[in-house]
Design an enzyme around this catalytic site. Structure first.
Site, mmCIF file in Angstrom:
data_model
loop_
_atom_site.group_PDB
_atom_site.id
_atom_site.type_symbol
_atom_site.label_atom_id
_atom_site.label_comp_id
_atom_site.label_asym_id
_atom_site.label_seq_id
_atom_site.Cartn_x
_atom_site.Cartn_y
_atom_site.Cartn_z
ATOM 1 N N LYS A 74 37.174 25.699 -69.994
ATOM 2 C CA LYS A 74 36.840 25.772 -68.572
ATOM 3 C C LYS A 74 37.901 25.089 -67.683
ATOM 4 C CE LYS A 74 33.283 23.105 -67.708
ATOM 5 N NZ LYS A 74 33.578 21.989 -66.806
ATOM 6 N N ARG B 135 25.462 22.288 -62.401
ATOM 7 C CA ARG B 135 25.199 22.129 -63.829
ATOM 8 C C ARG B 135 23.716 22.230 -64.157
ATOM 9 N NH1 ARG B 135 29.987 19.574 -65.617
ATOM 10 N NH2 ARG B 135 30.042 19.186 -67.851
ATOM 11 N N ARG C 160 41.316 17.184 -78.280
ATOM 12 C CA ARG C 160 41.738 17.330 -76.880
ATOM 13 C C ARG C 160 42.497 16.111 -76.366
ATOM 14 N NH1 ARG C 160 37.678 19.791 -72.581
ATOM 15 N NH2 ARG C 160 36.318 18.009 -72.926
ATOM 16 N N ARG D 4 39.477 11.470 -73.719
ATOM 17 C CA ARG D 4 38.259 11.176 -72.955
ATOM 18 C C ARG D 4 37.259 10.414 -73.815
ATOM 19 N NH1 ARG D 4 36.415 16.615 -69.926
ATOM 20 N NH2 ARG D 4 34.420 15.717 -70.499
ATOM 21 N N ARG E 183 26.083 16.633 -75.200
ATOM 22 C CA ARG E 183 26.621 17.482 -74.126
ATOM 23 C C ARG E 183 26.233 18.942 -74.340
ATOM 24 N NH1 ARG E 183 32.581 15.632 -74.564
ATOM 25 N NH2 ARG E 183 33.076 17.229 -73.038
HETATM 26 P P1 ADP Z 1 32.961 19.139 -69.920
HETATM 27 O O1 ADP Z 1 34.250 19.206 -70.636
HETATM 28 O O2 ADP Z 1 31.868 18.577 -70.782
HETATM 29 O O3 ADP Z 1 32.573 20.397 -69.248
HETATM 30 P P2 ADP Z 1 33.316 17.711 -67.303
HETATM 31 O O4 ADP Z 1 34.634 17.061 -67.121
HETATM 32 O O5 ADP Z 1 33.010 18.895 -66.490
HETATM 33 O O6 ADP Z 1 33.165 17.986 -68.861
HETATM 34 O O7 ADP Z 1 32.133 16.613 -67.065
HETATM 35 C C1 ADP Z 1 32.118 15.399 -67.755
HETATM 36 C C2 ADP Z 1 30.834 14.648 -67.460
HETATM 37 O O8 ADP Z 1 30.740 14.343 -66.057
HETATM 38 C C3 ADP Z 1 29.525 15.381 -67.768
HETATM 39 O O9 ADP Z 1 29.158 15.285 -69.131
HETATM 40 C C4 ADP Z 1 28.542 14.651 -66.839
HETATM 41 O O10 ADP Z 1 28.172 13.400 -67.366
HETATM 42 C C5 ADP Z 1 29.387 14.408 -65.597
HETATM 43 N N1 ADP Z 1 29.245 15.531 -64.632
HETATM 44 C C6 ADP Z 1 30.215 16.411 -64.308
HETATM 45 N N2 ADP Z 1 29.749 17.333 -63.437
HETATM 46 C C7 ADP Z 1 28.445 17.026 -63.220
HETATM 47 C C8 ADP Z 1 27.402 17.602 -62.441
HETATM 48 N N3 ADP Z 1 27.597 18.705 -61.700
HETATM 49 N N4 ADP Z 1 26.173 17.009 -62.462
HETATM 50 C C9 ADP Z 1 25.948 15.911 -63.200
HETATM 51 N N5 ADP Z 1 26.880 15.335 -63.973
HETATM 52 C C10 ADP Z 1 28.122 15.864 -63.990
#
Ligand code: ADP
Ligand code: ZN
Length: 207
Positions: free
Chosen positions: A13, A88, A122, A153, A164
């Protein structure tokens, strides 16, 4: 163009988001990056969400929605935006529809069996926030795109991935249904090379 990109962790993504915003000249809004920046800078928001994110759970809706609402009101979003990591869950989708309804939702479809390998290998860039896989770049310390420092990360561990994925299935898959009812979905096979996935996305968006 107002686009949402959705996919399980490890679906690619973030990588595709960078490609899309470059091609269509959109503002890139990654809620994950915004939260990680707040954590790195030890802001009040960062301190509030650190443990939640490290555990792989979702940050509070009210906080996340407010952050996005404010971010979308800035001038660079007037030309269009790509939301990466938001909405989300259905609550967030409903909130978004009340201030900036998206044109399309791009869904990256990946076999869950491939995810662990993708995530545990990653490496992310502190500077440009692009991410890479050690299979492609080896165990280097500098970003191949910009020379910035690469990091792992804290939520990219085998244990956190389970949480997740579970959150994704229970909370984010319903968002895909929500926009499907509005006829906005574009389904992309994410189990292909980065280049081919991007080609498919462009084809679908240009239609
Ligand atoms: P991923 O690679 O899991 O898609 P992201 O970088 O998009 O990771 O998000 C990392 C973390 O940040 C999520 O697991 C969550 O804890 C938090 N987060 C990101 N976007 C949202 C959202 N829209 N609502 C709630 N928590 C979020
Ligand atoms: Zn970089």
């Amino acid at each position: 163009m107002k686009i949402i990109i959705v996919g399980a962790p490890g679906s690619g993504k973030g990588t595709q988001a960078v490609n899309i915003v470059k091609k269509y000249n959109l503002a890139h809004i990654s809620t994950g990056d915004i939260f990680r920046e707040n954590i790195a800078n030890k802001t009040p928001i960062g301190l509030e969400v650190q443990k939640i994110i490290d555990g792989g759970n979702l940050c509070p809706d009210s906080l996340t929605i407010e952050l996005v609402r404010e971010r979308l009101s800035r001038p660079d979003c007037a030309n269009g935006f790509l939301l990466d990591g938001f909405p989300r869950n259905v609550e967030q989708a409903k909130a978004l529809d009340s201030f900036a309804s998206p044109d399309k939702l791009v869904e990256l479809d990946i076999d869950f069996k491939k995810i662990e390998h993708r995530i545990t290998g990653r490496r992310c860039c502190k500077n440009c926030s692009e991410s890479f896989h050690i299979d492609n770049i080896g165990d280097i310390k500098q970003c191949p795109s910009c020379g910035g420092e690469l990091f792992i990360r804290k939520d990219d561990t085998a244990e956190t991935i389970k949480t997740r994925l579970d959150v994704y299935v229970r909370q984010t898959l319903p968002v895909i249904d929500y926009y499907e009812k509005q006829g906005k979905n574009v389904l992309i096979n994410a189990d292909q090379s980065v280049e081919k996935v991007f080609e498919d996305i462009v084809k679908a968006l240009d239609k």
